[in-house]
Design a protein around this motif. Sequence first.
Motif, PDB file in Angstrom:
ATOM      1  N   GLY A 153     -18.241  40.352 122.996  1.00  0.00           N
ATOM      2  CA  GLY A 153     -17.991  38.921 122.932  1.00  0.00           C
ATOM      3  C   GLY A 153     -19.212  38.149 122.484  1.00  0.00           C
ATOM      4  N   VAL A 154     -18.987  37.039 121.776  1.00  0.00           N
ATOM      5  CA  VAL A 154     -20.050  36.144 121.315  1.00  0.00           C
ATOM      6  C   VAL A 154     -19.678  34.726 121.718  1.00  0.00           C
ATOM      7  CG1 VAL A 154     -21.257  35.195 119.307  1.00  0.00           C
ATOM      8  CG2 VAL A 154     -20.706  37.633 119.385  1.00  0.00           C
ATOM      9  N   ASP A 155     -20.630  34.034 122.340  1.00  0.00           N
ATOM     10  CA  ASP A 155     -20.444  32.664 122.806  1.00  0.00           C
ATOM     11  C   ASP A 155     -21.580  31.821 122.231  1.00  0.00           C
ATOM     12  OD1 ASP A 155     -20.157  30.276 124.137  1.00  0.00           O
ATOM     13  OD2 ASP A 155     -19.785  31.166 126.096  1.00  0.00           O
ATOM     14  N   ILE A 156     -21.254  30.928 121.315  1.00  0.00           N
ATOM     15  CA  ILE A 156     -22.252  30.089 120.638  1.00  0.00           C
ATOM     16  C   ILE A 156     -22.062  28.656 121.093  1.00  0.00           C
ATOM     17  CG2 ILE A 156     -23.193  29.365 118.415  1.00  0.00           C
ATOM     18  CD1 ILE A 156     -22.004  31.870 117.183  1.00  0.00           C
ATOM     19  N   ARG A 157     -23.140  28.028 121.594  1.00  0.00           N
ATOM     20  CA  ARG A 157     -23.046  26.687 122.152  1.00  0.00           C
ATOM     21  C   ARG A 157     -24.162  25.792 121.615  1.00  0.00           C
ATOM     22  NH1 ARG A 157     -21.052  27.254 128.423  1.00  0.00           N
ATOM     23  NH2 ARG A 157     -19.654  29.032 128.121  1.00  0.00           N
ATOM     24  N   TYR A 158     -23.793  24.542 121.353  1.00  0.00           N
ATOM     25  CA  TYR A 158     -24.747  23.492 120.985  1.00  0.00           C
ATOM     26  C   TYR A 158     -25.615  23.893 119.794  1.00  0.00           C
ATOM     27  CZ  TYR A 158     -23.415  22.626 125.817  1.00  0.00           C
ATOM     28  OH  TYR A 158     -22.705  22.474 126.975  1.00  0.00           O
ATOM     29  N   SER A 159     -25.064  24.640 118.885  1.00  0.00           N
ATOM     30  CA  SER A 159     -25.772  25.039 117.668  1.00  0.00           C
ATOM     31  C   SER A 159     -25.094  24.359 116.481  1.00  0.00           C
ATOM     32  CB  SER A 159     -25.749  26.563 117.485  1.00  0.00           C
ATOM     33  OG  SER A 159     -26.364  27.210 118.575  1.00  0.00           O
ATOM     34  N   SER A 160     -25.879  23.729 115.657  1.00  0.00           N
ATOM     35  CA  SER A 160     -25.326  22.978 114.524  1.00  0.00           C
ATOM     36  C   SER A 160     -24.984  23.945 113.395  1.00  0.00           C
ATOM     37  CB  SER A 160     -26.334  21.913 114.070  1.00  0.00           C
ATOM     38  OG  SER A 160     -25.778  21.113 113.062  1.00  0.00           O
ATOM     39  N   LEU A 161     -23.890  24.666 113.587  1.00  0.00           N
ATOM     40  CA  LEU A 161     -23.489  25.643 112.577  1.00  0.00           C
ATOM     41  C   LEU A 161     -22.907  24.988 111.349  1.00  0.00           C
ATOM     42  CD1 LEU A 161     -21.732  28.360 114.782  1.00  0.00           C
ATOM     43  CD2 LEU A 161     -24.103  28.297 114.021  1.00  0.00           C
ATOM     44  N   GLY A 162     -22.003  24.035 111.552  1.00  0.00           N
ATOM     45  CA  GLY A 162     -21.240  23.508 110.437  1.00  0.00           C
ATOM     46  C   GLY A 162     -20.186  24.507 109.989  1.00  0.00           C
ATOM     47  N   VAL A 163     -19.264  24.054 109.184  1.00  0.00           N
ATOM     48  CA  VAL A 163     -18.202  24.941 108.698  1.00  0.00           C
ATOM     49  C   VAL A 163     -18.783  26.070 107.853  1.00  0.00           C
ATOM     50  CG1 VAL A 163     -16.044  25.037 107.416  1.00  0.00           C
ATOM     51  CG2 VAL A 163     -16.601  23.006 108.744  1.00  0.00           C
ATOM     52  N   ALA A 164     -19.768  25.733 106.999  1.00  0.00           N
ATOM     53  CA  ALA A 164     -20.366  26.744 106.127  1.00  0.00           C
ATOM     54  C   ALA A 164     -21.129  27.798 106.938  1.00  0.00           C
ATOM     55  CB  ALA A 164     -21.295  26.079 105.116  1.00  0.00           C
ATOM     56  N   GLY A 165     -21.850  27.350 107.961  1.00  0.00           N
ATOM     57  CA  GLY A 165     -22.583  28.310 108.789  1.00  0.00           C
ATOM     58  C   GLY A 165     -21.663  29.245 109.541  1.00  0.00           C
ATOM     59  N   PHE A 166     -20.564  28.707 110.052  1.00  0.00           N
ATOM     60  CA  PHE A 166     -19.585  29.546 110.738  1.00  0.00           C
ATOM     61  C   PHE A 166     -18.994  30.572 109.783  1.00  0.00           C
ATOM     62  CE2 PHE A 166     -15.203  29.595 112.935  1.00  0.00           C
ATOM     63  CZ  PHE A 166     -15.549  30.731 113.648  1.00  0.00           C
ATOM     64  N   ALA A 167     -18.718  30.158 108.552  1.00  0.00           N
ATOM     65  CA  ALA A 167     -18.174  31.083 107.562  1.00  0.00           C
ATOM     66  C   ALA A 167     -19.177  32.183 107.227  1.00  0.00           C
ATOM     67  CB  ALA A 167     -17.782  30.322 106.298  1.00  0.00           C
ATOM     68  N   GLN A 168     -20.479  31.889 107.284  1.00  0.00           N
ATOM     69  CA  GLN A 168     -21.487  32.916 107.014  1.00  0.00           C
ATOM     70  C   GLN A 168     -21.579  33.938 108.142  1.00  0.00           C
ATOM     71  OE1 GLN A 168     -25.277  31.088 106.193  1.00  0.00           O
ATOM     72  NE2 GLN A 168     -24.442  29.728 104.626  1.00  0.00           N
ATOM     73  N   LEU A 169     -21.321  33.507 109.364  1.00  0.00           N
ATOM     74  CA  LEU A 169     -21.425  34.423 110.500  1.00  0.00           C
ATOM     75  C   LEU A 169     -20.261  35.405 110.580  1.00  0.00           C
ATOM     76  CD1 LEU A 169     -22.653  32.166 113.454  1.00  0.00           C
ATOM     77  CD2 LEU A 169     -23.945  33.896 112.217  1.00  0.00           C
ATOM     78  N   LEU A 170     -19.091  34.992 110.129  1.00  0.00           N
ATOM     79  CA  LEU A 170     -17.897  35.816 110.328  1.00  0.00           C
ATOM     80  C   LEU A 170     -17.975  37.202 109.692  1.00  0.00           C
ATOM     81  CD1 LEU A 170     -15.075  33.133 110.061  1.00  0.00           C
ATOM     82  CD2 LEU A 170     -15.806  34.393 112.094  1.00  0.00           C
ATOM     83  N   PRO A 171     -18.465  37.358 108.440  1.00  0.00           N
ATOM     84  CA  PRO A 171     -18.574  38.729 107.897  1.00  0.00           C
ATOM     85  C   PRO A 171     -19.490  39.616 108.717  1.00  0.00           C
ATOM     86  CG  PRO A 171     -18.745  37.096 106.143  1.00  0.00           C
ATOM     87  CD  PRO A 171     -18.812  36.337 107.430  1.00  0.00           C
ATOM     88  N   GLN A 172     -20.542  39.038 109.293  1.00  0.00           N
ATOM     89  CA  GLN A 172     -21.445  39.821 110.122  1.00  0.00           C
ATOM     90  C   GLN A 172     -20.790  40.195 111.453  1.00  0.00           C
ATOM     91  OE1 GLN A 172     -25.180  37.865 110.675  1.00  0.00           O
ATOM     92  NE2 GLN A 172     -26.271  39.738 111.170  1.00  0.00           N
ATOM     93  N   LEU A 173     -20.022  39.277 112.020  1.00  0.00           N
ATOM     94  CA  LEU A 173     -19.319  39.574 113.261  1.00  0.00           C
ATOM     95  C   LEU A 173     -18.272  40.664 113.078  1.00  0.00           C
ATOM     96  CD1 LEU A 173     -18.809  35.959 114.687  1.00  0.00           C
ATOM     97  CD2 LEU A 173     -20.422  37.693 115.489  1.00  0.00           C
ATOM     98  N   SER A 174     -17.713  40.759 111.886  1.00  0.00           N
ATOM     99  CA  SER A 174     -16.676  41.772 111.640  1.00  0.00           C
ATOM    100  C   SER A 174     -17.225  43.189 111.650  1.00  0.00           C
ATOM    101  CB  SER A 174     -15.984  41.499 110.305  1.00  0.00           C
ATOM    102  OG  SER A 174     -16.895  41.658 109.225  1.00  0.00           O
ATOM    103  N   THR A 175     -18.554  43.354 111.618  1.00  0.00           N
ATOM    104  CA  THR A 175     -19.143  44.694 111.643  1.00  0.00           C
ATOM    105  C   THR A 175     -19.225  45.263 113.055  1.00  0.00           C
ATOM    106  OG1 THR A 175     -21.401  43.795 111.807  1.00  0.00           O
ATOM    107  CG2 THR A 175     -20.508  44.159 109.601  1.00  0.00           C
ATOM    108  N   PHE A 176     -18.856  44.471 114.073  1.00  0.00           N
ATOM    109  CA  PHE A 176     -18.855  44.955 115.454  1.00  0.00           C
ATOM    110  C   PHE A 176     -17.431  45.373 115.807  1.00  0.00           C
ATOM    111  CE2 PHE A 176     -22.453  42.114 115.137  1.00  0.00           C
ATOM    112  CZ  PHE A 176     -23.458  42.805 115.785  1.00  0.00           C
ATOM    113  N   PRO A 177     -17.145  46.657 115.899  1.00  0.00           N
ATOM    114  CA  PRO A 177     -15.756  47.121 116.037  1.00  0.00           C
ATOM    115  C   PRO A 177     -15.102  46.750 117.354  1.00  0.00           C
ATOM    116  CG  PRO A 177     -17.294  48.951 116.286  1.00  0.00           C
ATOM    117  CD  PRO A 177     -18.103  47.775 115.849  1.00  0.00           C
ATOM    118  N   ALA A 178     -15.894  46.509 118.419  1.00  0.00           N
ATOM    119  CA  ALA A 178     -15.312  46.213 119.730  1.00  0.00           C
ATOM    120  C   ALA A 178     -15.251  44.723 120.035  1.00  0.00           C
ATOM    121  CB  ALA A 178     -16.107  46.923 120.831  1.00  0.00           C
TER     122      ALA A 178
END
Length: 572
Positions: free
Chosen positions: A303-328
Motif C-alpha cells: 500500500g501507498v499513502d501520499i498526503r499533503y504533497s503537491s503532485l498535480g494531475v501530471a505528477g500523479f500520472a508520472q507515479l502510476l507506471p512506477q507503482l505498477s512495478t510492485f506486484p502486490a
Amino acid sequence: MVPSLVKLCAKEVVSDHSSSPCWLSWVPRELYGPLLEAAFTGCRPLAVGELVQRWPERTLKVGGRRKPGQSPPNRLCIQALLLAVVRGLSDQRCALQVLDLCGLQGDEGGMGDPMGGWSLTVALCTMVVQASAGAQRALKRERERERKRFLAMEREKDVVKRERGQRKTRVGEVGRGGEEVSTDGGELGRNEREGVGSPGIPGEEEQVMGIRRKMERERKREGTGTGGEGTRKESEEMDLDSDVVVHVRADLFVNARSWERVRVALGTVGPLKLQCRYLRVEELSVSSIRALLDLLPRHSLQGVDIRYSSLGVAGFAQLLPQLSTFPALNSLRLHYCNLDFRRDQPGQDGTLKDLSLGLAQLQQLRCLSLTALRLPGHLRMLLSSLPQPLEVLELPYLSLSPADLAYLSFSQHASTLQQLDLSENRLDEIALPSVRRLLSHASSSMQHLCLSGCGLTDGLLGALLPSLRCCKALKSLGLALNPLSMAGLLDLVRTAVKMPSLRQLLYPNPLEDYQPGLPDLPSSAQLLDWPLDEPMEVHATSSQLNRVLTESGRSDLFLTCDLLNYDKDWVD
C-alpha cells in the motif's frame, strides 16, 4: 476475559529482572512468546531485550491489529527490541531471520508513551545503518587477521626456501668431495621442480591461494564496473541478499525531515534489510517519492499513502507506471495532493488519458482512497480503467456530481464494495436515487459506510433508511454532521437496532442541541463550529437514544457522536 495460567505465570516471571539469569537458562522455546507478550504488557524493556537477543524461532512478529482497549507497546520496550536485534546478530543462540513490525506504531503522545509511525521509522533506519557499520568493522578486523596470517605464511615459506637452499649447497659440496651423495637432495630438487611441498608443511600454498581468492571476491564485490548492467545488477542483488541475516518488515512513515535517513537505510548493505509493507509519505515532491520507490523491494509493498504533497494531475500520472512495478500493491491513497480537474489547463486531456492508462496497470488494486481531489464528472474516467473491482472506495470532499454517483451505482465496483466513504459530498433529491441503487447492489457486501456531512435532512434520510436496512452485512455507519432533528435521529436509531450486523453508529448531534442562531439548513462546517447547548441537553439526548437500545435489547450496538475518536475498525 479471564487470563490463562500461562499468561499469569509469564507476568510474574518477567516482573523481577534480577531473576532473569536463572529462568533464561532453562526456559523452553515454546514459552518465549508468552514471556515476550508479558514483558510488553508490563513494560519490562530489560526482559524484552534479553528474550529477543536469544530468540529461538526464525520469525518474530510484534504488532498487528490490537484488541479494543489494548494499547500499543511502550516506546522503551520497542527501543529495547531494536537494540536486542542488533546484539542478536552476534549471538549464536539467536535464530531470528524475519522481524515483522507491521502495524506496530501507535499515535504520537498517546496513552502509555507509544512510538508513533515517524519515530519508529527513524529508529528502524538508525538500527539498519548501525548494524551495517558494525558488520563493516567486523569485516575489517577479519581482513586484518587474514592479512596477518597471509604474511606469516609468506615468511614461513621464505624460511623453508632458505633452509632448502642451504641443504642443497651442503649436498653439492659433499658430492664434489667424493663422498656418498644423499638421495634427499635429488628428492628435494625434484619436489621443488614439480611444485610439491615438503612433507613437513602440507597444503600451505593451497591455504594461501584460498585466502587470496576470498580477498579477491571481497574486492570484486566492493568494486564497480561497466557493461552488462542488467545482469550485474541482478547478481549484485543476489549477493547482497545472501549477506542478509534478518529481514525487517515494517510500515514506513516518511516526510521531508526523515526522507534522507530512510533513503540511506534502504540503500545500505548489511546484515539487516528493511522491507516496507505500507508506505506513507507527507509533503514530498514527485521526484523524492519516485526516488524512494526505486529503493523499495518490489515484492513486499502492499500500500501507498501520499498526503499533503503537491503532485498535480501530471505528477500523479508520472507515479502510476512506477507503482505498477510492485506486484502486490493493492491499496492507493491520495489525501490533499492538489489534484484539481475543474480547471481548464492546456494538455489536460492528454494527462487524463495517461492517468487512465496508468490506473489500468494496477492489476491487484482493491482499495482506492481519494480525498479533496476535486473530481466532478471524472469518476467514470478513473474507475472504469481499473482491471479489478474495488473492495474499498473512499471519496470524501470530491465534489461528486449526480452523474458520478449514477455511474458508480451501475459500475463493476457496486456489488463488491465492502467499505464506502462519501463524506462531504452533497446528496440531494437528484443524487439520492443513485445512492439507493448503489446500496441495493452492495447490500450483501457492504460492511462500513460513511455519509457524514452530506446534507441529509430528516426527509432525505427517511427515504434512505429502507436501503440502509437492506445492508445485511453492515457493521459500522457514520452519519455525523448532518442536519437532523431529534425526531429524525430517533428514527435513525430505531432503524439501526433492527440491523443485526450493525455494531457501531456515529450519529449527528440533533439541531435542538445547538445554541440559538443556527441556520435552518446548516452546512457541515457550521455544525462543526457552532457551539452546543448546555451539557445537560446533550446528556438528555444520549439518554433517549440509550433508552431505545435498552428497549430493543441491543446491548451490542455502540452509539457515539464523538467524531474525532470514531474508529470504524473497532468493530473488526
